[in-house]
Design a protein around this motif. Sequence first.
Motif, PDB file in Angstrom:
ATOM      1  N   PHE A 189      44.717  24.199 -21.933  1.00 41.61           N
ATOM      2  CA  PHE A 189      43.605  23.331 -21.568  1.00 41.61           C
ATOM      3  C   PHE A 189      42.538  24.096 -20.793  1.00 41.61           C
ATOM      4  O   PHE A 189      42.844  25.043 -20.075  1.00 41.61           O
TER       5      PHE A 189
ATOM      6  N   TRP B 238      39.745  14.913 -26.374  1.00 43.05           N
ATOM      7  CA  TRP B 238      38.906  14.753 -25.179  1.00 43.05           C
ATOM      8  C   TRP B 238      39.009  15.941 -24.247  1.00 43.05           C
ATOM      9  O   TRP B 238      38.030  16.351 -23.634  1.00 43.05           O
ATOM     10  N   ILE B 239      40.186  16.499 -24.117  1.00 39.54           N
ATOM     11  CA  ILE B 239      40.322  17.576 -23.144  1.00 39.54           C
ATOM     12  C   ILE B 239      39.609  18.846 -23.623  1.00 39.54           C
ATOM     13  O   ILE B 239      39.069  19.607 -22.837  1.00 39.54           O
ATOM     14  N   HIS B 240      39.570  19.036 -24.952  1.00 35.55           N
ATOM     15  CA  HIS B 240      38.879  20.222 -25.475  1.00 35.55           C
ATOM     16  C   HIS B 240      37.393  19.977 -25.751  1.00 35.55           C
ATOM     17  O   HIS B 240      36.582  20.879 -25.623  1.00 35.55           O
TER      18      HIS B 240
ATOM     19  N   ILE C 208      37.428  13.590 -19.708  1.00 41.10           N
ATOM     20  CA  ILE C 208      38.224  14.683 -19.150  1.00 41.10           C
ATOM     21  C   ILE C 208      39.270  14.112 -18.201  1.00 41.10           C
ATOM     22  O   ILE C 208      40.456  14.460 -18.254  1.00 41.10           O
TER      23      ILE C 208
ATOM     24  N   ALA D 132      41.997  12.258 -20.080  1.00 44.73           N
ATOM     25  CA  ALA D 132      42.878  13.164 -20.808  1.00 44.73           C
ATOM     26  C   ALA D 132      43.820  13.882 -19.847  1.00 44.73           C
ATOM     27  O   ALA D 132      45.012  14.039 -20.118  1.00 44.73           O
ATOM     28  N   ARG D 133      43.284  14.300 -18.715  1.00 47.01           N
ATOM     29  CA  ARG D 133      44.127  14.993 -17.745  1.00 47.01           C
ATOM     30  C   ARG D 133      45.204  14.077 -17.195  1.00 47.01           C
ATOM     31  O   ARG D 133      46.342  14.483 -16.985  1.00 47.01           O
TER      32      ARG D 133
END
Length: 635
Positions: free
Chosen positions: A30, A186-188, A196, A199-200
């Motif tokens: 990530f 979403w995280i990428h 973000i 997603a985290r």
Amino acid sequence: MTAISGVGPAREAQLERLGLFTIRDLLWWFPRHYIDCRHPVYVAQAALDELVVVKGRISDVTTTRSRRGQAVVRATITDTSGELPAIWFGQPFMADSLQRPGERLLVGKIRIDRATRQPTLMSATLLTTTGIIPIYSVTKGLTSAAIAKMIATAWYELKKGELVEPWPKEALKAADLPERKKALRWIHNPTNPEQIKAARRRFAFDKLVDLQRGLWAERRSAEGFSGPEIPADVALLKAYRQALPFSLTDGQAAAIWALAQDLATGQASRRLLNGDVGSGKTAVAAAGLLLAAKAGWQSVLLAPTDLLVQQHVATLQKLLGSFDVTVGAVTARQKEWGADILVGTHALWSDGAQYKEVGLIVIDEQHRFGVEQRDKLWNLTGAGQRRPHLLSLSATPIPRSLALTLYGGLDVTRLREKPAGRQPIKTEVVKEGAVWPLLRETIARGEQAYVVCPLIEELELNGLLLDERRTVTAVAEEITGQLPLVRIGVLHGKLAASDKDEVIGQFAAGKLDVLVATTVVEVGVDVPNATLMVIENAERFGIAQLHQLRGRVGRGSQASTCALVVRGGGRAAQQRCQHVASTDDGFLLAEYDLKERGPGELVGLSQSGYQLGFIDELDVELIEAANELAKQLTA
Ligand code: ADP
Ligand code: MG
């Protein structure tokens, strides 16, 4: 990995250096930071020394040569708020790139230019996107952009199964979490900070479920087993108490009593002893080991390193000296299987283990061992339907509100107070220059110091270094420059285990004055003559970690100091460090941490050192939801 188009053997080798071996590994790599290009700042308001995104017209592009023949490109950026000079060294091609008409988007740091004494944007990089750019941790030869590109292609190579949602829909809904595939997108490739954050949270949830599932499985697996009946021998406990060189704190006495009762039930018990660094957990454990030994059972103390094993052997021999019990070490080098109390590392579950009937296992620094490792030892030392009692020691203060959920079904005892007569550790937030006199004075007194630096990750964007921290080697060199006669040892994660032990051993023996280290030094090293702890880039550490590191000093009879060197990170980081300086109570700090940060953290340009793991462990609702699911999954 070579299945991904554009990835050849050379790329593959680079990825392996990051520990990425499969396409799944790559997709789960990530971003560490994001650069938010959606809202550039006005040049008149851009902050000094921080990474900023600005947008404006470029004019006055000139190229000159420095005395060393390096190309120096200068330009002016103009937006509605004003003008900002910019400069590039050794990048002649920038002149051409800048000449194109229209508004341009740039990211870089503003520094005072030595020649003009003006705030100037230094070696900025031109941006082509206007969204949020993910920044990946990289290694030599690899750029963040290259990783982003590989990840974009890796999607198509990933086996369908990897993207299947493992948890029931209702569980995700209850915790307000996106499903796996969406979270991964979403995280990428986030389009806003909320994605973000969501997603985290989602990936923290996955980690928590795994962790708690392990704990529940452990709890459930213990249910059917009987445990050794070790009587709560009051006379023996009294004798132990009297033989100690100090008087027990109330907390220790209560913990010993709770443990003694566990041991007597005939049921395999499991207890977590949670007490701050230096709260005296060893003396509690020793009482249990003594009870077991005197009832005719062998017992085991598991520790993460050889060095800790040696320390524990010495401590137990001292504490139990008058009770006629033998203490032996079991490490890769030493195998004293015959002793009543075995103190060892993972060598305890090596081939050729020779246990007698084991009544109690104590696990020091329990977070350093996986559930499988604990289970292995537990099963290995059991017989038929009987398993030993288990006492886990943890120095990570956990707020009461979290202890139950985080530790699933385990019984938890907390040691709140510290033994009396302890030298307090004076903690100060200092500027860089204040470190030298501190070091000098400490060494002049014949005492020793730790200097801890944060782990370095290489973060870059188009060749622009985003994260300028100094390595342990650089810091060690700097100290040598300032204090040439000082004996310095360097310790970091890349050293082989035997080299690490050697350096720590030398420091413990007083053959080194200063130990410059990454956080590897966090784990239970006990050097009473070390009275100064300097933490470089303290803004990079979380509260728990700062507190944990500080606990390495203040172990002898001399007064100790902890100096937090803050080099940025804004107001929040300053406050965090001030707060650590204001109290020595780990539980208070943990509660403060929970209140202050709450669930999740703001994600933005200045966001630093985010670690999936600790911050999210403090998200109470998330922990509870994960615990609920873990319980269901193991039912
Ligand atoms: P930790 O909980 O971090 O493992 P230790 O068990 O290593 O702490 O104890 C830290 C130090 O405090 C040891 O030197 C130990 O001898 C000492 N100690 C433990 N209990 C007491 C007490 N009740 N009074 C005074 N000193 C104590
Ligand atoms: Mg300890």
